[in-house]
Design a protein around this motif. Structure first.
Motif, PDB file in Angstrom:
ATOM      1  N   GLY A  29      -8.165   9.181 -12.558  1.00 36.23           N
ATOM      2  CA  GLY A  29      -8.850   8.414 -11.388  1.00 36.23           C
ATOM      3  C   GLY A  29      -9.747   9.293 -10.369  1.00 36.23           C
ATOM      4  N   ILE A  30     -10.307   8.957  -9.282  1.00 39.24           N
ATOM      5  CA  ILE A  30     -11.335   9.762  -8.591  1.00 39.24           C
ATOM      6  C   ILE A  30     -10.612  10.750  -7.863  1.00 39.24           C
ATOM      7  N   ASP A  31      -9.627  10.496  -7.166  1.00 33.64           N
ATOM      8  CA  ASP A  31      -8.705  11.332  -6.466  1.00 33.64           C
ATOM      9  C   ASP A  31      -8.258  12.682  -7.141  1.00 33.64           C
ATOM     10  N   GLY A  32      -7.861  12.232  -8.523  1.00 34.30           N
ATOM     11  CA  GLY A  32      -7.599  13.448  -9.328  1.00 34.30           C
ATOM     12  C   GLY A  32      -8.635  14.271  -9.823  1.00 34.30           C
ATOM     13  N   LEU A  33      -9.979  13.711  -9.991  1.00 33.33           N
ATOM     14  CA  LEU A  33     -11.089  14.744 -10.324  1.00 33.33           C
ATOM     15  C   LEU A  33     -11.316  15.484  -8.930  1.00 33.33           C
ATOM     16  N   LEU A  34     -11.316  14.762  -7.633  1.00 36.82           N
ATOM     17  CA  LEU A  34     -11.637  15.479  -6.781  1.00 36.82           C
ATOM     18  C   LEU A  34     -10.814  16.936  -6.421  1.00 36.82           C
ATOM     19  N   ALA A  35      -9.385  16.528  -6.637  1.00 31.05           N
ATOM     20  CA  ALA A  35      -8.469  17.603  -6.429  1.00 31.05           C
ATOM     21  C   ALA A  35      -8.604  18.736  -7.571  1.00 31.05           C
ATOM     22  N   ALA A  36      -8.824  18.303  -8.810  1.00 33.33           N
ATOM     23  CA  ALA A  36      -9.247  19.191  -9.912  1.00 33.33           C
ATOM     24  C   ALA A  36     -10.236  20.189  -9.559  1.00 33.33           C
ATOM     25  N   GLN A  37     -11.223  19.746  -9.270  1.00 33.41           N
ATOM     26  CA  GLN A  37     -12.572  20.479  -8.909  1.00 33.41           C
ATOM     27  C   GLN A  37     -12.437  21.204  -7.748  1.00 33.41           C
ATOM     28  N   ALA A  38     -11.673  20.929  -6.736  1.00 36.05           N
ATOM     29  CA  ALA A  38     -11.625  21.696  -5.631  1.00 36.05           C
ATOM     30  C   ALA A  38     -10.748  22.842  -5.621  1.00 36.05           C
ATOM     31  N   ALA A  39      -9.957  22.839  -6.818  1.00 40.70           N
ATOM     32  CA  ALA A  39      -8.888  23.680  -7.196  1.00 40.70           C
ATOM     33  C   ALA A  39      -9.543  24.698  -8.065  1.00 40.70           C
ATOM     34  N   GLY A  40     -10.730  24.736  -8.701  1.00 35.95           N
ATOM     35  CA  GLY A  40     -11.290  25.356  -9.436  1.00 35.95           C
ATOM     36  C   GLY A  40     -11.262  25.078 -11.033  1.00 35.95           C
ATOM     37  N   ARG A 247       5.600   4.780  -6.169  1.00 39.01           N
ATOM     38  CA  ARG A 247       5.230   6.176  -6.522  1.00 39.01           C
ATOM     39  C   ARG A 247       3.913   6.446  -6.907  1.00 39.01           C
ATOM     40  N   THR A 248       3.294   7.186  -6.594  1.00 39.76           N
ATOM     41  CA  THR A 248       1.942   7.528  -7.126  1.00 39.76           C
ATOM     42  C   THR A 248       1.895   8.893  -7.877  1.00 39.76           C
ATOM     43  N   THR A 249       1.286   9.078  -8.985  1.00 37.82           N
ATOM     44  CA  THR A 249       1.258  10.229  -9.724  1.00 37.82           C
ATOM     45  C   THR A 249      -0.138  10.901  -9.266  1.00 37.82           C
ATOM     46  N   VAL A 250      -0.324  12.121  -8.849  1.00 39.70           N
ATOM     47  CA  VAL A 250      -1.326  12.824  -8.393  1.00 39.70           C
ATOM     48  C   VAL A 250      -1.570  14.040  -8.972  1.00 39.70           C
ATOM     49  N   THR A 251      -2.906  14.627  -9.016  1.00 40.12           N
ATOM     50  CA  THR A 251      -2.990  16.091  -9.407  1.00 40.12           C
ATOM     51  C   THR A 251      -2.479  16.861  -8.286  1.00 40.12           C
ATOM     52  N   ASP A 252      -1.911  17.783  -8.540  1.00 40.45           N
ATOM     53  CA  ASP A 252      -1.329  18.947  -7.571  1.00 40.45           C
ATOM     54  C   ASP A 252      -2.511  20.068  -7.446  1.00 40.45           C
ATOM     55  N   GLY A 253      -3.225  20.062  -6.530  1.00 39.45           N
ATOM     56  CA  GLY A 253      -4.148  21.083  -6.506  1.00 39.45           C
ATOM     57  C   GLY A 253      -3.658  22.599  -6.289  1.00 39.45           C
ATOM     58  N   ALA A 254      -2.392  22.711  -5.698  1.00 41.99           N
ATOM     59  CA  ALA A 254      -1.844  23.829  -5.598  1.00 41.99           C
ATOM     60  C   ALA A 254      -1.541  24.433  -6.977  1.00 41.99           C
ATOM     61  N   LEU A 255      -0.777  23.404  -7.698  1.00 43.69           N
ATOM     62  CA  LEU A 255      -0.479  23.820  -9.295  1.00 43.69           C
ATOM     63  C   LEU A 255      -1.654  24.308 -10.010  1.00 43.69           C
TER      64      LEU A 255
END
Length: 265
Positions: A29-40, A247-255
């Motif tokens: 989803g969108i939140d995962g995309l935003l987290a991934a691109q923000a993390a590089g 529970r929600t599974t999210v992309t962990d930007g720090a990881l």
């Protein structure tokens, strides 16, 4: 890239031997995309329902991603979880999805169809590639379920598929490193091997060194509790794990950032 604004980054991570290593994140989803691109991340594979290994996201999700993405993203086209032997109706829905995504001008699509004997379904994969037109086409880890990976890779080349996502037919890229290296050699410049499988900050550099991959793919996921204060303990939306509703599974930007940093180190 197609369908994306001029602000998209085109830089890639460089390893110590100056070979470009593109990092793709598998997200939901969108939140995962935003987290991934923000993390590089350099690119994203956009999915729904990663708990099932990823299925086709809605067109509304794709349209929102086109508005918000600053990096290219490829969209998985997979009508359901489970195996990759599809009925005619399922396959027709895949063709329709690929055509719709081509009309939207996303950067690429991710597909995979097998025959019952464990070979690549060349007829369907070729038709899907043609329906994609100018889009990048990736064969997903259906490849890891084939009976003969060398034969399957040649089939994908014949189908004009641009890359294949694989863990070397093992649960992790570390376990599959020998086959990944062999596939990189076999592929040459004809098709890209996109390596995946349990990649994290502790092992990604070793996998890169052992395989010679130029593109690497991982999901950096974490479960977070729902913000719902009211919880009905007497009903669930599917399955036996009622707590899964909260529970929600999210992309962990720090990881994501830590794993990318391990490639740069």
């Amino acid at each position: 890239m197609l369908g994306l604004s001029p602000k998209i980054r085109t830089d890639r991570i460089l390893t110590k031997n100056s070979q470009p290593t593109l990092i793709e994140l598998c997200v939901e989803g969108i939140d995962g995309l935003l987290a991934a691109q923000a993390a590089g991340a350099d690119r994203v594979e956009l999915c729904a329902s990663l708990v099932e290994g990823g299925i086709t996201p809605s067109l509304g999700t794709v349209r929102a991603a086109l508005e918000l993405a600053t990096i290219p993203f490829h969209v998985i086209v997979r009508p359901r979880g489970g195996d990759f032997l599809y009925s005619e109706a399922e396959y027709r829905s895949m063709l329709a999805d690929v055509s719709a995504l081509a009309d939207l001008c996303v950067a690429g699509v991710v597909v995979g169809c097998l025959n019952a004997d464990g070979t690549i379904d060349e007829t369907r994969m070729g038709e899907l590639a043609r329906a994609a037109g100018a889009l990048n086409v990736t064969c997903h880890r259906a490849f890891d379920m084939t009976r003969d990976p060398a034969e399957a890779l040649e089939a994908l080349v014949r189908c004009k598929v641009g890359r294949v996502l694989t863990s070397g037919q093992r649960d992790s890229a570390l376990e599959g490193a020998e086959l990944l290296a062999a596939l990189v050699r076999q592929a040459g410049e004809r098709i890209i091997i996109l390596g995946c499988g349990g990649l994290d900050p502790d092992n990604i550099a070793e996998v890169l060194a052992r395989t010679g991959l130029k593109e690497m793919h991982f999901a950096a996921l974490a479960d977070v509790p729902s913000a719902m204060r009211y919880r009905n303990p007497r009903v669930g939306m599917g399955g036996s794990d009622l707590d899964r509703e909260y529970r929600t599974t999210v992309t962990d930007g720090a990881l994501v950032a830590a794993t990318i940093a391990a490639v740069r180190a």
